[in-house]
Design a protein around this motif. Sequence first.
Motif, PDB file in Angstrom:
ATOM      1  N   LEU A 174      -0.979  24.030 -20.638  1.00  7.23           N
ATOM      2  CA  LEU A 174      -1.904  23.309 -21.511  1.00  7.23           C
ATOM      3  C   LEU A 174      -1.718  21.804 -21.366  1.00  7.23           C
ATOM      4  N   ARG A 175      -0.509  21.380 -21.046  1.00  7.21           N
ATOM      5  CA  ARG A 175      -0.225  19.955 -20.887  1.00  7.21           C
ATOM      6  C   ARG A 175      -0.829  19.373 -19.616  1.00  7.21           C
ATOM      7  N   ASP A 176      -1.322  20.232 -18.739  1.00 10.07           N
ATOM      8  CA  ASP A 176      -1.974  19.748 -17.522  1.00 10.07           C
ATOM      9  C   ASP A 176      -3.446  19.413 -17.735  1.00 10.07           C
ATOM     10  N   ALA A 177      -3.956  19.654 -18.927  1.00  6.25           N
ATOM     11  CA  ALA A 177      -5.348  19.303 -19.219  1.00  6.25           C
ATOM     12  C   ALA A 177      -5.490  17.784 -19.194  1.00  6.25           C
TER      13      ALA A 177
ATOM     14  N   GLN B  26      -4.921  11.421 -15.880  1.00  2.00           N
ATOM     15  CA  GLN B  26      -4.947  10.695 -17.147  1.00  2.00           C
ATOM     16  C   GLN B  26      -5.101  11.690 -18.281  1.00  2.00           C
ATOM     17  N   LEU B  27      -4.082  11.754 -19.107  1.00  2.00           N
ATOM     18  CA  LEU B  27      -4.154  12.585 -20.309  1.00  2.00           C
ATOM     19  C   LEU B  27      -4.945  11.830 -21.368  1.00  2.00           C
ATOM     20  N   PRO B  28      -5.487  12.533 -22.340  1.00  2.00           N
ATOM     21  CA  PRO B  28      -6.323  11.879 -23.349  1.00  2.00           C
ATOM     22  C   PRO B  28      -5.623  10.705 -24.028  1.00  2.00           C
ATOM     23  N   SER B  29      -6.326   9.588 -24.098  1.00  2.00           N
ATOM     24  CA  SER B  29      -5.857   8.381 -24.786  1.00  2.00           C
ATOM     25  C   SER B  29      -4.562   7.810 -24.207  1.00  2.00           C
TER      26      SER B  29
ATOM     27  N   ARG C 208       0.859  -1.185   0.000  1.00  2.00           N
ATOM     28  CA  ARG C 208       0.000   0.000   0.000  1.00  2.00           C
ATOM     29  C   ARG C 208       0.893   1.231   0.000  1.00  2.00           C
ATOM     30  N   ASN C 209       0.354   2.301  -0.462  1.00  2.00           N
ATOM     31  CA  ASN C 209       1.053   3.587  -0.445  1.00  2.00           C
ATOM     32  C   ASN C 209       2.237   3.649  -1.396  1.00  2.00           C
ATOM     33  N   THR C 210       2.256   2.770  -2.380  1.00  2.00           N
ATOM     34  CA  THR C 210       3.304   2.833  -3.392  1.00  2.00           C
ATOM     35  C   THR C 210       2.694   3.180  -4.741  1.00  2.00           C
ATOM     36  N   GLU C 211       3.525   3.724  -5.579  1.00  2.00           N
ATOM     37  CA  GLU C 211       3.076   4.228  -6.869  1.00  2.00           C
ATOM     38  C   GLU C 211       2.788   3.079  -7.823  1.00  2.00           C
ATOM     39  N   ALA C 212       1.709   3.201  -8.577  1.00  2.00           N
ATOM     40  CA  ALA C 212       1.396   2.255  -9.642  1.00  2.00           C
ATOM     41  C   ALA C 212       1.803   2.866 -10.973  1.00  2.00           C
ATOM     42  N   PHE C 213       2.312   2.017 -11.849  1.00  2.00           N
ATOM     43  CA  PHE C 213       2.739   2.457 -13.176  1.00  2.00           C
ATOM     44  C   PHE C 213       1.804   1.822 -14.200  1.00  2.00           C
ATOM     45  N   PHE C 214       1.330   2.632 -15.121  1.00  2.00           N
ATOM     46  CA  PHE C 214       0.368   2.164 -16.110  1.00  2.00           C
ATOM     47  C   PHE C 214       1.014   2.086 -17.489  1.00  2.00           C
ATOM     48  N   GLY C 215       0.532   1.128 -18.273  1.00  2.00           N
ATOM     49  CA  GLY C 215       0.888   1.084 -19.672  1.00  2.00           C
ATOM     50  C   GLY C 215       0.087   2.103 -20.459  1.00  2.00           C
ATOM     51  N   GLN C 216       0.331   2.160 -21.756  1.00  2.00           N
ATOM     52  CA  GLN C 216      -0.331   3.133 -22.616  1.00  2.00           C
ATOM     53  C   GLN C 216      -1.701   2.661 -23.093  1.00  2.00           C
ATOM     54  N   GLY C 217      -2.033   1.426 -22.773  1.00  2.00           N
ATOM     55  CA  GLY C 217      -3.377   0.945 -23.072  1.00  2.00           C
ATOM     56  C   GLY C 217      -3.507   0.258 -24.423  1.00  2.00           C
ATOM     57  N   THR C 218      -4.498  -0.604 -24.521  1.00  5.59           N
ATOM     58  CA  THR C 218      -4.895  -1.246 -25.786  1.00  5.59           C
ATOM     59  C   THR C 218      -6.355  -0.920 -26.018  1.00  5.59           C
TER      60      THR C 218
END
Lengths: 113, 110
Positions: free
Chosen positions: B80-83, B38-41, A98-108
Amino acid sequence: DGGITQSPKYLFRKEGQNVTLSCEQNLNHDAMYWYRQDPGQGLRLIYYSQIVNDFQKGDIAEGYSVSREKKESFPLTVTSAQKNPTAFYLCASSVGARNTEAFFGQGTRLTVV
Amino acid sequence: DAKTTQPNSMESNEEEPVHLPCNHSTISGTDYIHWYRQLPSQGPEYVIHGLTSNVNNRMASLAIAEDRKSSTLILHRATLRDAAVYYCIPDNNAGNMLTFGGGTRLMVKP
């Protein structure tokens, strides 16, 4: 560079087909997560894994399956049982405490036609 | 798990400070408050987190109310990048996963 990679960025499938989304991390993180995001909505948890060879259902696991055979990999299969599979899928990893940063991918972005 | 309330959207002018509020009145004494954006896309990215004291990092500041029922994310000079959509997320009692609400969509005007 360390990070978390999802592939592909865009995926198209025909209705009734299973499809597997890839998620790989080289951050040496124990915990990995899959989320689903629909347009204009927040993220919803599908599955998560705290350690290799173990995983738990999240809030919307029906129609999905996962495996965690290696620490760095957590693939998600969207099965034909998932009624509305078209969505943006996001994978994340964290140290696992808990209390640690999560890293996300760019998504599919999956589109089923 | 603690519930959060955030405004659906906010607007700011470029180069001005932005204060993004979050109410989490049911938070427990040991739950941290996390902020992601979360930035767009794109996938969400970590912004900051804290427990009781105000916190600062290169991206933002987090001001936590003394009773911990609310917090405010402060962007000192919006660009603008903070949007993006900003999510306030208390710790999850079931484990270390993040539970996302609807967040606040921040629009920055030039």
